[in-house]
Structures are given as C-alpha cells and as structure tokens.
Design a protein around this motif. Structure first.
Motif, PDB file in Angstrom:
ATOM      1  N   VAL A 120     -10.569   5.108  -5.511  1.00  0.00           N
ATOM      2  CA  VAL A 120     -11.624   5.688  -6.980  1.00  0.00           C
ATOM      3  C   VAL A 120     -12.767   6.488  -6.564  1.00  0.00           C
ATOM      4  N   ILE A 121     -13.160   5.602  -4.941  1.00  0.00           N
ATOM      5  CA  ILE A 121     -14.808   6.980  -5.161  1.00  0.00           C
ATOM      6  C   ILE A 121     -14.053   8.296  -4.893  1.00  0.00           C
ATOM      7  N   ILE A 122     -12.883   8.427  -3.709  1.00  0.00           N
ATOM      8  CA  ILE A 122     -12.813  10.308  -3.267  1.00  0.00           C
ATOM      9  C   ILE A 122     -12.922  10.817  -4.711  1.00  0.00           C
ATOM     10  N   CYS A 123     -11.696   9.774  -5.412  1.00  0.00           N
ATOM     11  CA  CYS A 123     -11.109   9.728  -6.739  1.00  0.00           C
ATOM     12  C   CYS A 123     -12.758  10.807  -7.772  1.00  0.00           C
ATOM     13  N   MET A 124     -13.887   9.955  -7.575  1.00  0.00           N
ATOM     14  CA  MET A 124     -14.803  10.104  -8.769  1.00  0.00           C
ATOM     15  C   MET A 124     -15.588  11.279  -8.326  1.00  0.00           C
ATOM     16  N   PRO A 164       0.852  -1.112   0.283  1.00  0.00           N
ATOM     17  CA  PRO A 164      -0.458   0.178  -0.122  1.00  0.00           C
ATOM     18  C   PRO A 164       0.791   1.622   0.032  1.00  0.00           C
ATOM     19  N   MET A 165       1.758   0.689   1.375  1.00  0.00           N
ATOM     20  CA  MET A 165       2.564   2.825   0.935  1.00  0.00           C
ATOM     21  C   MET A 165       2.901   2.988  -0.250  1.00  0.00           C
ATOM     22  N   TYR A 166       4.095   1.522  -0.522  1.00  0.00           N
ATOM     23  CA  TYR A 166       4.611   1.723  -2.222  1.00  0.00           C
ATOM     24  C   TYR A 166       3.730   2.153  -3.251  1.00  0.00           C
ATOM     25  N   LEU A 167       2.725   2.148  -3.456  1.00  0.00           N
ATOM     26  CA  LEU A 167       1.610   1.972  -4.555  1.00  0.00           C
ATOM     27  C   LEU A 167       1.346   3.243  -4.409  1.00  0.00           C
ATOM     28  N   LEU A 192      -7.282   0.732  -0.333  1.00  0.00           N
ATOM     29  CA  LEU A 192      -6.873   1.764  -0.561  1.00  0.00           C
ATOM     30  C   LEU A 192      -7.159   1.553  -2.698  1.00  0.00           C
ATOM     31  N   THR A 193      -6.821   1.037  -3.454  1.00  0.00           N
ATOM     32  CA  THR A 193      -7.934   1.327  -4.574  1.00  0.00           C
ATOM     33  C   THR A 193      -9.232   1.356  -4.357  1.00  0.00           C
ATOM     34  N   LEU A 228      -6.325  -4.749   7.759  1.00  0.00           N
ATOM     35  CA  LEU A 228      -7.705  -3.596   7.171  1.00  0.00           C
ATOM     36  C   LEU A 228      -7.127  -2.578   5.810  1.00  0.00           C
ATOM     37  N   ILE A 229      -5.387  -2.618   5.336  1.00  0.00           N
ATOM     38  CA  ILE A 229      -5.080  -2.107   4.618  1.00  0.00           C
ATOM     39  C   ILE A 229      -4.438  -2.210   3.481  1.00  0.00           C
TER      40      ILE A 229
END
Length: 305
Positions: A141-145, A53-56, A136-137, A130-131
């Motif tokens: 996606v939801i927040i960017c949309m 997650p952190m690196y992505l 994270l994807t 949890l993460i």
C-alpha cells in the motif's frame, strides 16, 4: 491544452484487411489473459493453504495484469474495427495513467517477491515472523501510493500543457508522447518523467537484482538439498522478472532514449511487449512450476466440466 480536445492514433491508418487478422489475434490474446489470470486468482483465493505471502503476491501479479490490460485491449480492438481513431484528451490521460501505474505496480510486486525469497532463504527461522500478509500489505500500500501520487502528478502536469499537435504515433496513450506534442519546452515534465523512471522502476529493479545475487551467494555456500529447494522456488520469479525487465527496458529505449531505424511493425511489437507478454506468460509460468497452483487449477477445470 489549448484548442486540442482529442488525439489521433496514426498507426491505425491504412491497415487494410490485415486489421481483421490483428483483431482476431488481439481478441484471442485478451481472452487468454483474462482466463489464465482468473484461474490463478481463484486457485489461490479458494485454497486456504495458499494464503501465504508468496502466493498472495502471485495473485497480486495476476490482478495487476487484468487491471493493466483492461484499458489497453478493449480500446485497441475497437480502434482496429473503427474508421475513426480518435480519443478524447481525458480518456487518453486516463489510459496513460493506468498503463503507467500497471507498470509501476508490476515492479513493486516483483520487488516484494524478491524480498520474500531473500528473507525466506537468508533467515528461514525468522521468515514467518518477519514476512506476514499484514507486513506485505502495508509495504504494498505504501509503495503503491507513492507511485500513484507521482504518476498522477505527471499526468496533471501533462494535462496543463498547451498542445501544438494531436497526432500520436502509438497504438495507446503514452505520457511522454503527449508531452512531446507540447508547444512549450517543459523542463518540469521531463525532469518528473526521469525522476519517476528512476525511483519507480530502476531503483526497485536494482534492489531485485541485489536480492537475487545475495540468494545465489547463499545457495553456493549451502548443501545440495537446500540449493535445489531454493532454486525451485526462485526460478519462476526470475523468469517473470527477466521477461518484464527486458520488456520495460525495450519500451524505454524505443520511446525515450534513441530513435532506432527499424521497421515500424517491429517497433510496435517491441513497444507492446510489456503489455502483452507478461500478463499471459506469468500465470503460465506459475501454473507450470508451482505444484499447489497447478493442482488447484486442474481441480477447478474438472469441476467446471
């Protein structure tokens, strides 16, 4: 938009020979941004151990930098060498949308980074459940949309305004500057602009601030070894966050809040900081502070020689 079909970039007028120096500097900066961010993206993509997650999220930050600067630098560089500094309304609105969405994406990614570090430090045993990259994807996606829809709505409203002028005192298209050229007083556009500013920028920044304050509180109650490790993973994110926050707050103050009596050159430099400094500083910060990324980048450079 009435009879207005294009806008003039007034700040490119009467630059004289300095435009060649500005072009050279801009070209070097843009090449550096592309190369530095491409190295970070490749390093993370090619190294399977960094598919975490952190690196992505770090790679998303670099992808967003390339995305945001792609509509800014080529246009500015072309305008510096051109005798005419006009842009069609359609191209102007598109540039405005991309730059605004770049800003929103940056805040979203920084917020998810803060969430990632908060969970890792406050709930280390549950972190991997949890993460996850999938979680994270979905969040990304939801927040960017949401941000894309709200920003797109603001651009559509601006496109339907009747213009009484076509002179932009910026070196790039700025939605608020376009709205100010309107013949009509648009309460809806002003309200929508402030709503987007609060929900897309200030609320996420508040969440980020809360997360890092909580991390600091947890660290103060922990052992020296735990504290050192936590600070080591958080400091690069905090440096990136502080730089971007100062940049975006400066731009908001210069464009919307007050009309400061400062030299035009300094005003332009400060207003462009969020488009220039973060895209080049972010990969440098992560390459210098993250051993895994630094080692992989050095291997990529050696392999290319």
């Amino acid at each position: 938009m009435g009879n207005v079909t294009y806008f003039y970039f007034m700040l490119f007028e009467n630059l004289g020979y300095i435009k060649y120096a500005l072009f050279s500097l801009g070209f070097i900066l843009y090449c550096a941004i592309i190369v530095f961010n491409a190295l970070v993206i490749l390093a993370i993509y090619l190294e399977r151990t960094m598919h975490q997650p952190m690196y992505l999220l770090i790679s998303c930050l670099s992808i967003n930098s390339v995305y945001g600067t792609a509509v800014f630098f080529p246009r500015v560089l072309a305008d510096l060498l051109s005798d005419t500094h006009i842009i069609s309304i359609e191209a102007c609105l598109l540039q405005s949308f991309v730059i605004y969405s770049y800003t929103a994406n940056e805040v979203i990614i920084l917020m998810l980074m803060a969430l990632d570090r908060f969970v890792a430090i406050s709930k280390p045993l549950q972190y991997h459940s949890l993460i996850t990259p999938k979680v994270l994807t979905v969040l990304l996606v939801i927040i960017c949309m949401y941000s894309m829809i709200t920003l797109g709505t603001a651009v559509v409203f601006a496109a339907n305004l009747t213009m009484c002028g076509n002179k932009l005192w910026k070196v790039y298209c700025h939605n608020y500057e376009i709205v100010k050229l309107s013949c009509e007083k648009s309460f809806i556009n002003n309200f929508l602009g402030m709503f987007i500013l609060v929900t897309v920028v200030f609320i996420p920044l508040s969440f980020i601030l809360y997360s890092y304050i909580q991390i600091l509180i947890i660290c103060q109650k922990s052992s020296a070894q735990f504290k050192s490790k936590a600070y080591q993973t958080c400091i690069p994110h905090i440096v990136v966050l502080l730089n971007f926050s100062v940049s975006i707050i400066t731009e908001v103050i210069l464009s919307r809040v007050v009309n400061l009596e400062i030299p035009i050159g300094l005003t332009i430099a400060l207003s462009l900081e969020f488009l220039i400094v973060p895209p080049i500083l972010n990969p440098i910060v992560y390459a210098l502070n993250m051993p895994d990324i630094r080692k992989k980048i050095l291997l990529l450079i050696k392999a290319s020689n």
